[in-house]
Design a protein around this motif. Structure first.
Motif, PDB file in Angstrom:
ATOM      1  N   ASP A  71      34.217  42.183  42.355  1.00 41.04           N
ATOM      2  CA  ASP A  71      35.621  41.837  42.573  1.00 41.04           C
ATOM      3  C   ASP A  71      36.426  43.066  42.998  1.00 41.04           C
ATOM      4  OD1 ASP A  71      37.733  39.677  42.300  1.00 41.04           O
ATOM      5  OD2 ASP A  71      38.581  41.289  41.062  1.00 41.04           O
ATOM      6  N   LEU A  72      36.162  44.194  42.380  1.00 38.48           N
ATOM      7  CA  LEU A  72      36.856  45.431  42.737  1.00 38.48           C
ATOM      8  C   LEU A  72      36.535  45.839  44.173  1.00 38.48           C
ATOM      9  CD1 LEU A  72      38.634  47.788  41.734  1.00 38.48           C
ATOM     10  CD2 LEU A  72      36.531  48.940  41.047  1.00 38.48           C
ATOM     11  N   LEU A 116      35.468  43.831  46.616  1.00 39.33           N
ATOM     12  CA  LEU A 116      36.064  42.856  47.535  1.00 39.33           C
ATOM     13  C   LEU A 116      37.573  43.047  47.674  1.00 39.33           C
ATOM     14  CD1 LEU A 116      34.175  39.533  46.731  1.00 39.33           C
ATOM     15  CD2 LEU A 116      34.041  40.899  48.815  1.00 39.33           C
ATOM     16  N   SER A 117      38.237  43.404  46.575  1.00 34.50           N
ATOM     17  CA  SER A 117      39.691  43.563  46.632  1.00 34.50           C
ATOM     18  C   SER A 117      40.110  44.712  47.536  1.00 34.50           C
ATOM     19  CB  SER A 117      40.267  43.745  45.228  1.00 34.50           C
ATOM     20  OG  SER A 117      39.879  45.000  44.692  1.00 34.50           O
ATOM     21  N   ARG A 118      39.189  45.633  47.811  1.00 36.87           N
ATOM     22  CA  ARG A 118      39.479  46.755  48.720  1.00 36.87           C
ATOM     23  C   ARG A 118      39.497  46.305  50.177  1.00 36.87           C
ATOM     24  NH1 ARG A 118      41.753  50.350  45.677  1.00 36.87           N
ATOM     25  NH2 ARG A 118      40.466  51.065  43.967  1.00 36.87           N
ATOM     26  N   GLU A 171      44.898  40.133  50.461  1.00 37.12           N
ATOM     27  CA  GLU A 171      45.343  39.456  49.234  1.00 37.12           C
ATOM     28  C   GLU A 171      45.544  37.963  49.425  1.00 37.12           C
ATOM     29  OE1 GLU A 171      48.956  40.125  46.193  1.00 37.12           O
ATOM     30  OE2 GLU A 171      47.952  41.959  46.862  1.00 37.12           O
ATOM     31  N   ALA A 201      42.590  35.635  48.841  1.00 30.51           N
ATOM     32  CA  ALA A 201      42.163  35.407  47.460  1.00 30.51           C
ATOM     33  C   ALA A 201      43.272  34.751  46.641  1.00 30.51           C
ATOM     34  CB  ALA A 201      41.747  36.733  46.828  1.00 30.51           C
ATOM     35  N   ASP A 202      44.252  34.178  47.314  1.00 36.86           N
ATOM     36  CA  ASP A 202      45.414  33.601  46.651  1.00 36.86           C
ATOM     37  C   ASP A 202      45.047  32.358  45.844  1.00 36.86           C
ATOM     38  OD1 ASP A 202      48.084  33.049  45.981  1.00 36.86           O
ATOM     39  OD2 ASP A 202      48.319  31.773  47.739  1.00 36.86           O
ATOM     40  N   TYR A 260      41.447  27.589  43.740  1.00 28.99           N
ATOM     41  CA  TYR A 260      40.738  28.525  44.610  1.00 28.99           C
ATOM     42  C   TYR A 260      40.182  27.861  45.866  1.00 28.99           C
ATOM     43  CZ  TYR A 260      40.803  31.544  40.504  1.00 28.99           C
ATOM     44  OH  TYR A 260      41.207  32.298  39.430  1.00 28.99           O
ATOM     45  N   PRO A 276      37.322  33.102  47.270  1.00 34.14           N
ATOM     46  CA  PRO A 276      37.367  32.840  45.822  1.00 34.14           C
ATOM     47  C   PRO A 276      36.506  31.648  45.406  1.00 34.14           C
ATOM     48  CG  PRO A 276      39.549  32.561  46.802  1.00 34.14           C
ATOM     49  CD  PRO A 276      38.640  33.051  47.876  1.00 34.14           C
ATOM     50  N   MET A 293      40.262  40.760  33.777  1.00 33.74           N
ATOM     51  CA  MET A 293      41.092  40.356  34.917  1.00 33.74           C
ATOM     52  C   MET A 293      42.536  40.086  34.470  1.00 33.74           C
ATOM     53  SD  MET A 293      39.235  40.555  37.508  1.00 33.74           S
ATOM     54  CE  MET A 293      38.649  39.593  38.839  1.00 33.74           C
ATOM     55  N   ARG A 322      49.037  45.680  36.149  1.00 39.62           N
ATOM     56  CA  ARG A 322      49.495  45.865  37.527  1.00 39.62           C
ATOM     57  C   ARG A 322      50.957  45.442  37.656  1.00 39.62           C
ATOM     58  NH1 ARG A 322      46.026  42.606  41.233  1.00 39.62           N
ATOM     59  NH2 ARG A 322      47.397  40.951  40.545  1.00 39.62           N
TER      60      ARG A 322
END
Length: 197
Positions: A77-78, A80-82, A86, A89-90, A146, A152, A187, A194
């Motif tokens: 997940d980390l 992929l988030s790079r 965004e 993955a909403d 998702y 997702p 998460m 965050r």
């Protein structure tokens, strides 16, 4: 006295932003309670004692399976988030609303309740009946928020399949419960921290 007419019932889609915090939590707790009841009943109908599924294992190998999967999922997940935008993955803001302002103890409680209830139904009951693959398709389908985006949806399917695999390999429901809890809790903490930053 006015008679009840089922034709007058109207169903409409409600966005997460239209729900109060209290209603969102109530919805979460009620759906998890229903999930648990269905899982327990399904196990009974299979001729199995669902409470035996929660019997604590002899050794600690379930910790390695559960935490190993959780670390793998969080690392993926980390990564992929790079690279994934965004909006791809909403989830419609549901996770942000659930975890964004919660105290840490409440994030832990929610994560534990979700892990136990969903694993009892999906790994404890459904996987016994139809196997890990079809259970994972069903698991991904019920996480409807998702389904708008394939990334997702694919992740939820893969995580579910991983949960099913460690259940079979470890021989205890506690391995997927631990993994599910750790993934949701971490998460949730990331979302919470965050938002504070």
């Amino acid at each position: 006295m006015k008679k009840f007419d089922i034709r007058n019932i109207r169903v409409r889609s409600v966005s997460v932003d239209e729900l109060s915090d209290r209603m969102l939590l109530l919805n979460l707790y009620v759906t998890q309670a229903v999930t648990l009841v269905i899982g327990l009943a399904w196990c009974f109908f299979q001729g199995r004692n669902p409470f035996m599924l929660l019997k604590l294992p002899q050794g600690l190998t379930f910790l390695y399976w559960g935490l190993g999967l959780a670390v793998t999922v969080l690392a993926v997940d980390l990564i992929l988030s790079r690279w994934v935008p965004e909006e791809a993955a909403d989830d419609g803001g549901v996770n942000e609303r659930i975890f964004g302002n919660r105290p840490i103890w409440h994030i832990a409680l929610l994560s534990l309740i979700v892990a136990i209830c969903e694993e009892m139904l999906f790994r404890g009951a459904i996987q016994f009946a139809i196997g890990a693959y079809w259970t994972s398709i069903l698991f991904a389908a019920i996480h409807i928020r998702y389904l708008k985006h394939w990334i997702p949806t694919g992740l939820v399917f893969s995580i579910s399949y991983g949960l099913g695999w460690i259940y079979e390999e470890s021989g205890t429901l506690w391995a997927p419960i631990l993994a599910h809890f750790a993934i949701d809790f971490i998460m949730g903490l990331i979302i919470r921290l965050r938002r504070k930053a």
